[in-house]
Scaffold this motif. Structure first.
Motif, PDB file in Angstrom:
ATOM      1  N   THR A 184       0.993  -1.206  -0.111  1.00  0.00           N
ATOM      2  CA  THR A 184       0.070  -0.053   0.069  1.00  0.00           C
ATOM      3  C   THR A 184       0.841   1.264  -0.164  1.00  0.00           C
ATOM      4  O   THR A 184       0.762   2.231  -0.635  1.00  0.00           O
ATOM      5  CB  THR A 184      -0.880  -0.046   1.193  1.00  0.00           C
ATOM      6  OG1 THR A 184      -1.772  -1.104   1.026  1.00  0.00           O
ATOM      7  CG2 THR A 184      -1.651   0.987   1.278  1.00  0.00           C
ATOM      8  N   ASP A 188       1.329   4.166  -3.084  1.00  0.00           N
ATOM      9  CA  ASP A 188       0.924   5.080  -2.792  1.00  0.00           C
ATOM     10  C   ASP A 188       2.095   6.335  -3.167  1.00  0.00           C
ATOM     11  O   ASP A 188       1.892   7.355  -3.894  1.00  0.00           O
ATOM     12  CB  ASP A 188       0.765   5.514  -1.199  1.00  0.00           C
ATOM     13  CG  ASP A 188       0.233   6.938  -1.046  1.00  0.00           C
ATOM     14  OD1 ASP A 188      -0.649   7.595  -1.718  1.00  0.00           O
ATOM     15  OD2 ASP A 188       0.665   7.448   0.228  1.00  0.00           O
ATOM     16  N   ARG A 193       0.708  10.218  -5.461  1.00  0.00           N
ATOM     17  CA  ARG A 193      -0.243  10.938  -4.153  1.00  0.00           C
ATOM     18  C   ARG A 193       0.547  11.409  -2.908  1.00  0.00           C
ATOM     19  O   ARG A 193       0.250  12.115  -2.388  1.00  0.00           O
ATOM     20  CB  ARG A 193      -1.088   9.959  -4.126  1.00  0.00           C
ATOM     21  CG  ARG A 193      -2.368   9.768  -4.986  1.00  0.00           C
ATOM     22  CD  ARG A 193      -3.604   8.924  -4.611  1.00  0.00           C
ATOM     23  NE  ARG A 193      -3.296   7.955  -3.905  1.00  0.00           N
ATOM     24  CZ  ARG A 193      -3.240   6.605  -4.678  1.00  0.00           C
ATOM     25  NH1 ARG A 193      -3.618   6.579  -5.929  1.00  0.00           N
ATOM     26  NH2 ARG A 193      -3.031   5.363  -4.031  1.00  0.00           N
ATOM     27  N   HIS A 194       1.727  10.466  -2.978  1.00  0.00           N
ATOM     28  CA  HIS A 194       2.540  11.037  -1.542  1.00  0.00           C
ATOM     29  C   HIS A 194       3.243  12.276  -1.632  1.00  0.00           C
ATOM     30  O   HIS A 194       3.827  12.663  -2.660  1.00  0.00           O
ATOM     31  CB  HIS A 194       3.641  10.118  -1.567  1.00  0.00           C
ATOM     32  CG  HIS A 194       4.195   9.732  -0.090  1.00  0.00           C
ATOM     33  ND1 HIS A 194       5.213  10.585   0.423  1.00  0.00           N
ATOM     34  CD2 HIS A 194       4.080   8.853   0.891  1.00  0.00           C
ATOM     35  CE1 HIS A 194       5.519  10.471   1.609  1.00  0.00           C
ATOM     36  NE2 HIS A 194       5.001   9.312   2.083  1.00  0.00           N
TER      37      HIS A 194
END
Length: 382
Positions: A184, A188, A193-194
């Protein structure tokens, strides 16, 4: 030259989970990120309902923070190194200098990710020394037939030994949760998105001890093809489970060690577990348990990895031996990709760089710098 003793003291005194740090006159900062584990225990109720309910309800294991050592910059990064720790770890202290060195040397963020029920994912009550001392006598007298008293139990290994002795399947389920959580996290990071990483960033892994076994399974399973380009450096790790000797006052006591070893080297029992769990990782997990299980597949896999994996073994390591690593990856692969090192001072698997030994600090500092320069150079190849 990195000065291990001075930096360790400063890092340890200033490091607090959840509190970001920007050092004066430094090009590095430590940032903390929240994580929510969505691992579902429902698929494992066939093992023991009370066990799954108990572990599923430990909030600290579900919601936590993980630290990132990163160059001081507002830009997003194209490369990162994920650091995975050893078994029965409750503090990041040992790893702080490891992360700082690699951050400076590679100019990459180092993501320190806690495995399930470890570090700050431990239930707060597990660290209650008064309760542990109260229960130690019972654990000491817990023994198997024809055995002496359990004189290998300690304040440090008590909780892990109790939990795994109570239900050895926890080794599997906590590993599965760790694998899903890492997947996960990397998803990410690679999605963009991080907040610290660009889309499709390169995520390599530096893994120590049991973190190395998790890494080997991750690379074999390659969930969602996220690890196709991952390079991995395994330090004091990489052996088959049956070749590991986790009997240590810092890891697990002998009652736990014998129970765990018997459980995971019983092929009939494992088949029942896998039939119940129906996990995609079963083939890869079982490949890392015993030498003859999926041996041809395992050796062929590591052959395909080529230079993407390097392993550093320590000659006096009593937990993860060179022979255990060879059994895992194969003799031909080991000759090319496993380095066996030795240090000119007393060290152990748990403490390769024993900071309490002030009289030998120069030798220890030199060994640390030599070892982590090799590690840093490996990651700087990409």
């Amino acid at each position: 030259m990195f000065y291990l003793y001075q930096r360790q003291l400063d890092l340890k005194n200033n490091f607090t989970i959840g509190q970001d740090i920007v050092y004066d006159h430094s090009s590095m900062e430590i940032r903390f990120m929240p994580f929510l584990s969505n691992f579902n225990y429902d698929g494992y109720t066939c093992f023991d309902n009370s066990f799954t309910r108990e572990d599923a309800n430990i909030d600290e294991n579900r919601k936590f923070y993980y630290p990132i050592f990163k160059p001081l910059s507002k830009r997003k990064f194209d490369k990162a190194i994920l650091l995975l720790h050893g078994l029965n770890e409750r503090s990041w202290d040992k790893y702080l200098c490891w992360a700082e060195f690699l951050c400076h040397y590679t100019q990459r963020p180092i993501v320190l990710f806690p495995l399930a029920f470890h570090m700050n994912r431990s239930q707060s009550g597990w660290l209650n020394i008064r309760n542990i001392f109260k229960n130690l006598p019972l654990r000491i007298n817990k023994k198997q037939a024809n055995d002496t008293v359990n004189d290998t139990v300690s304040v440090v290994n008590y909780v892990l030994s109790e939990r795994l002795s109570e239900n050895p399947i926890r080794f599997y389920t906590s590993g599965k949760q760790s694998l899903e959580d890492v997947t996960t996290l990397v998803k990410d990071m690679k999605s963009g998105r991080h907040p610290f990483f660009n889309h499709n960033c390169q995520v390599d892994i530096f893994a120590y001890s049991i973190g190395a076994m998790l890494t080997q399974i991750l690379l074999m399973a390659n969930p969602n093809k996220l690890f196709s380009d991952t390079r991995a450096l395994l330090f004091c790790g990489g052996a088959l489970f049956e070749k590991m000797n986790g009997l240590s006052k810092n890891i697990m006591d002998k009652v736990c060690f014998k129970a765990l070893h018997a459980f995971y080297t019983d092929r009939c029992r494992l088949e029942q577990i896998f039939l119940c769990a129906k996990d995609e990782i079963n083939t890869f997990f079982s490949s890392m348990l015993m030498q003859e299980v999926n041996k041809d597949f395992r050796y062929a896999f590591f052959k395909t990895m080529g230079d993407k994996v390097k392993i550093i073994s320590l000659q006096k390591d009593k937990v993860i031996s060179y022979s255990g690593i060879v059994a895992a990856v194969g003799k031909d692969y080991a000759i090319q990709h496993v380095i066996e090192m030795d240090y000119d001072y007393a060290y152990s698997h748990e403490q390769p760089f024993p900071l309490l030994n002030q009289s030998l600090k120069d030798k220890i500092n030199d060994s640390f710098n030599k070892t982590f320069t090799i590690i840093g150079d490996f990651f700087n190849l990409t």
